[in-house]
Design an enzyme around this catalytic site. Structure first.
Site, short mmCIF file in Angstrom:
data_model
loop_
_atom_site.label_atom_id
_atom_site.label_comp_id
_atom_site.label_asym_id
_atom_site.label_seq_id
_atom_site.Cartn_x
_atom_site.Cartn_y
_atom_site.Cartn_z
N TYR A 143 63.55 35.11 26.28
CA TYR A 143 62.19 35.50 26.12
C TYR A 143 62.01 35.71 24.70
CZ TYR A 143 62.01 36.55 31.11
OH TYR A 143 62.48 36.59 32.59
N LYS A 192 76.27 35.08 33.41
CA LYS A 192 76.81 33.97 33.87
C LYS A 192 77.94 33.36 33.10
CE LYS A 192 75.86 30.60 37.03
NZ LYS A 192 76.32 30.54 38.30
N ASP A 224 74.14 35.22 40.21
CA ASP A 224 74.04 34.61 41.79
C ASP A 224 74.55 35.44 42.61
OD1 ASP A 224 76.28 33.64 40.26
OD2 ASP A 224 76.05 31.66 41.23
N ASP A 248 65.07 40.91 34.35
CA ASP A 248 63.77 40.65 34.95
C ASP A 248 63.96 40.48 36.63
OD1 ASP A 248 60.99 40.21 34.99
OD2 ASP A 248 60.98 38.60 34.04
N ASP A 252 63.52 43.49 39.96
CA ASP A 252 62.50 43.43 41.01
C ASP A 252 63.27 43.07 42.19
OD1 ASP A 252 60.19 43.17 39.43
OD2 ASP A 252 59.55 41.53 39.94
#
Ligand code: NAD
Length: 358
Positions: A143, A192, A224, A248, A252
């Site tokens: 980001y 990852k 994942d 992020d 959620d």
């Protein structure tokens, strides 16, 4: 008697209503645990634009920096939707996090026993209760990395870059290990590393930091797999630490397992004790001013503030227990179910206070 200075950023929409209830609860718990709180109000978001022309006035930054902790309601609303991007209420939110150097975002995903039926997951998957803390890196990664547009193979293309320094990973890892020490002493680091070089550095660094916390059991999951495990067997998690973009998404996902947006608290922390505490929901303009907002996410944010900024762990536990008790009988409209009693925002605040009184 210990005295703390708290800055209140009530903000817009339901912000003032819910912060007022959280202040009631904070005053009650302070009286019970014998410490005192001095409050300072400051403007952030739409109200700040109305009063000063900008969403984050300098005076607000100064007041926040001079306090032990900051409690935020929510910002934004239709009134300010036509403001230019850098002068929107939400710009104030990003601005205050940056100005206070808050690089760690803590999002608990908790299911209170009386609200188990609100979860989209089956009861046997949740079990007795669920209590996960997601620690997300907030100021680095893709980001904030280099980005741009260029041609690739003769066609227009765009790129964003994920980059972490060792120092950035070390500091977020230390926050997560410290949280794990305060909780179940289990930490899951999510990356990852099978594909990304930045994730391999992340994993190496987390392993290095783990030597400072030998009591914490550390494991690693690819992002994942973690996304799957959160809905398959959420009980396996205590604390999860991850990068900005993975956090992020996973925070959620984890919070939706609880099923009630009006119940979810959060904290943003930096190097020191100063933290910013806020519900994860927005300013809910559709119900603002009606006295029906659920103040519990903000009240639970106060519990986080007591635990992480003010070192008043017993007071924090007391608030969470009181909320759990009150929920057995009373509900605001957003979490109401048959057989419980519907109450207003202010009544909910009073009920938590009464429960704390014992
Ligand atoms: P929202 O979270 O404000 O509302 C979504 C839905 O949940 C609405 O139906 C609302 O009534 C309900 N809801 C939210 N909090 C509730 C509570 N405490 N009690 C009962 N019901 C509640 O999200 P939105 O509608 O997408 O956004 C509204 C405004 O809030 C926008 O301007 C947005 O930019 C802003 N926002 C601010 C923050 C923040 O301040 N941190 C976060 C998200 C959105």
């Amino acid at each position: 008697m210990k005295e703390y200075k708290i800055t209140l950023l009530k903000g817009d929409g339901i912000g003032p209503e819910i912060v007022n209830e959280a202040v009631k609860v904070l005053d009650k718990v302070a009286e019970k645990h014998q410490f005192s709180i001095q409050y300072e109000d400051a403007y952030l978001g739409g109200i700040a634009i109305d009063k000063t022309g900008v969403p984050l006035p300098e005076e607000t930054v100064a007041k926040c920096k001079a306090s032990d902790a900051v409690l935020l309601g929510a910002v934004g609303g239709p009134k300010w939707e036509n403001q230019p991007g850098n002068n929107r209420p939400e710009a104030g939110l990003l601005g205050i996090r940056g100005a206070l150097g808050l690089f760690a975002n803590l999002r608990p995903a908790v299911i209170f026993e009386p609200l188990r039926e609100a979860s989209p997951l089956k009861a046997e998957i949740i079990g007795e209760a669920m209590d996960i803390l997601v620690v997300r890196e907030l100021t680095g990664g893709i980001y904030f990395g280099e980005r741009g547009r260029k041609e690739k193979d003769g066609v227009p293309a765009a790129y964003d870059t994920e980059m972490y320094t060792v120092a950035e990973v070390e500091r977020i890892a230390r926050v997560a290990f410290r949280m794990a020490m305060k909780r179940g002493k289990k930490l899951c680091s999510v990356d990852k590393a099978n594909v990304l070089e930045s994730s391999r550095l992340w994993r190496e660094t987390v392993i290095k930091v783990s030597k400072e916390f030998p009591e914490v059991e550390l494991n690693h999951l690819y992002v994942d797999n973690c996304a799957m495990q959160l809905v398959r067997n959420p009980k396996q998690f205590d604390v999860i630490v991850t990068s900005n973009i993975f956090g992020d998404i996973l925070s959620d996902e984890a919070s939706m397992i609880s099923g009630s947006i009006g119940m979810l608290a959060s904290a943003s922390l930096g190097e020191g004790k100063l933290g910013l505490y806020e519900p994860i929901h927005g300013s809910a303009p559709d119900i603002a001013g009606q006295g029906i907002a659920n103040p519990l996410a903000t009240i639970l944010s106060v519990a986080m503030m007591l635990r992480y900024s003010l070192d008043q762990d017993e007071a924090a536990d007391d608030i969470e227990k009181a909320v759990n008790e009150v929920l057995k009988t009373y509900r605001t409209p957003d979490i109401y179910t048959d057989g419980t009693k519907k109450v207003s925002c202010a009544e909910m605040g009073d009920l938590v206070c009464a429960q704390l009184q014992g």
